[in-house]
Scaffold this active site. Sequence first.
Site, PDB file in Angstrom:
ATOM      1  N   GLU A  43      68.488  31.443  -1.454  1.00 41.89           N
ATOM      2  CA  GLU A  43      67.228  31.224  -0.736  1.00 41.89           C
ATOM      3  C   GLU A  43      67.410  31.230   0.780  1.00 41.89           C
ATOM      4  O   GLU A  43      66.583  30.688   1.513  1.00 41.89           O
ATOM      5  CB  GLU A  43      66.568  29.925  -1.184  1.00 41.89           C
ATOM      6  CG  GLU A  43      66.175  29.911  -2.642  1.00 41.89           C
ATOM      7  CD  GLU A  43      65.256  31.050  -3.043  1.00 41.89           C
ATOM      8  OE1 GLU A  43      64.485  31.524  -2.190  1.00 41.89           O
ATOM      9  OE2 GLU A  43      65.308  31.472  -4.206  1.00 41.89           O
ATOM     10  N   ASP A  70      65.454  40.901  -3.135  1.00 37.66           N
ATOM     11  CA  ASP A  70      65.430  40.667  -4.573  1.00 37.66           C
ATOM     12  C   ASP A  70      65.391  41.965  -5.362  1.00 37.66           C
ATOM     13  O   ASP A  70      64.512  42.810  -5.154  1.00 37.66           O
ATOM     14  CB  ASP A  70      64.210  39.823  -4.948  1.00 37.66           C
ATOM     15  CG  ASP A  70      64.255  38.430  -4.346  1.00 37.66           C
ATOM     16  OD1 ASP A  70      65.347  38.013  -3.930  1.00 37.66           O
ATOM     17  OD2 ASP A  70      63.208  37.767  -4.304  1.00 37.66           O
TER      18      ASP A  70
END
Length: 678
Positions: free
Chosen positions: A123, A212
């Site tokens: 993250e 991602d």
Amino acid sequence: MHTNLLLGLHSHQPIDNFDSVVYEAIAKSYRPFFETVQDDDWLRFSLHISGWLFDFIKRNDPSLFAMIKKCSDKGMIEFFSGGYYEPVLAAIPQKDRVLQIQKLNTFLYDNFGAKPRGLWLTERVWSESIVDSLVDCGIEYIITDDYHFIAAGFDERVLKGYYMTEEGGNKLGIFPISRALRYLVPFKKASTVIAELEKPEYKEKAAIIFDDGEKFGLWPKTYEWVYEKGWLREFLDLLKESEEIKTSTYSDYFDSNKPLGIAYLPEVSYYEMGEWSLGADDSSALENVKHHVASSFGESQADKFVKGGIWKNFLTKYPESNEIHKKTVRLSKEAAKRGDARLTETVLKSEANDALWHGVFGGIYLPNLRDNCYRYIIEAEKILGLKEGIYLADDNLDGYEEARAVGKDFYAVFDSKYGGQMSEFSSFVTFFNYQNTLTRRKESYHAKFFATPESKNNAALSHEDGIDTIHDISIEATEQLRENLFYDWYKKNSFIDHITDGSLCVDSLFRNDFREYGDFANQPFSVTLEDGEAVFSRDGGIYTEKKIDANITKRFSVSDEGIDFCIECLAVEGAFVFAEEFNLHFADYENLLINGELYSIQNLVLENIWNLEIEDKTLGQKISFNINKPMSVAICPVNTASQNEQGAELCTQGVSIAFYKPFEREFNICGRLFIGGL
């Protein structure tokens, strides 16, 4: 002169996620991506797959694993390391950071002969406290967002390369991901992306993308766009044809180019994370402030000076997150003392980040993710082999002691800060925490559930130049979801003491709008140990036209099969209704029996109840209440409304149970809370 395209993909699934979810990600994203690129021998890209997911692919889809190895053997891939179970590295003890990284390093070396030099930062949560751990693991550079640099005062125009940082003389390279490119790939037309990469400002510099892998097929509308409509194939073909763009691995670029300078970054993640970590009202205010600054001084100034919170704010925003986190920290210390390999591995699994926060994806709102963390927390507790009895300690580090009641096949935690209430009720048989509920809270996006059609962003999900990212998709909410949107003013634990009146009924319990006269449900209690009992007490008040002095004393002890309890309320005067509320979490609400009848997640009232039995057929266990007097019982679901990548969803968090009865001046309820097999 050419652009150095540093293309990286990060793929992750939460530990023990539903097989169906992982297989969908494989089918829509991971497999078609490698089927598309495996024969493009000229392509160079970097890859991070979290350890648990990589192992899942190896065991369950060997042909996909073989495709990845094929690309690796051709020299197409540079593997990035990270925490094996995808923890936020800044949130776990230093020794565990090293163990998590080394475990993934070992996997990559054993399967691909790779020795990763770069690391994917979970993250993108940055803290300079992690530098020493990374260096100890042989990591030479990491990836952050360009926002990390902008928040430190850098101009985004000078971020087309890497910088060096240091902590205590240990140095580390940092590559800033381009936000502009992150929002282009793969959402805009391939020709649009190529045109951006061929711009003069990238010449002899780096165009940095590391994002991602799920954006390539799993996110809404992306499978059709990326594969069925051919975005990825077209992008690769245009990339190969371009004489102005060269793909490169991060390691090659790092070795061939000097850093742009030295940088020191604040403790920060990507911008949206800082926004999500704030409370609902502050998050909305931040959006308004940023809009005002951007309109007055420009977008770049707003990005530089308007900031949200830090990732660890989630541990204060959601006490349920803090409970999980502090349990893993304590267990890590115990594992270090014991030197037990099984215990250490179990603790590492419990440190996964997914259940600790919430943004666009469900996160802490998804009970199964919290269940997965607790599974390993409870297993670690069982390995420790705690002696039966009751102990006092401040395990969650909030300055208030908790009482831990350990039985043969279970343990419970009672929290003095939160009203002497039960905050954990875990089974050593099923490795399940029946107290794993979530308090209903306001989130900033809830207002969008009630937005009028005119105020919604009705941009089409597909349009001529591309598709929307999940940040741009309109949030749709069903009428059922809107009807379940209520907020709690106290934490949804068990053994919650209410002083109320006839306004308490099953509907008002569901809405949490019954009248409360006491100050016991959300206030601290004192705690002592007396003859094997944990004794919680509070001298408080009942508030009508004037304050009525009142005291509630709660006693808990361990029996062979559960918790013995006795709760006494003493008031100087007045007639009220006393209610004892429990909120319990179960594995499968469609197979839940209450006193032998199937419970269908609906409001229910039982009268003159001495015994209440709840059977969780899926887990094969039952929770039983035996009390010393007949009482009315109100039962209703605890639901939360959560945003996710598809829009919004209703999550059942547990069952709320309130035993209630009128009283004058004093009242007591004693009994036993059983846990056992069916």
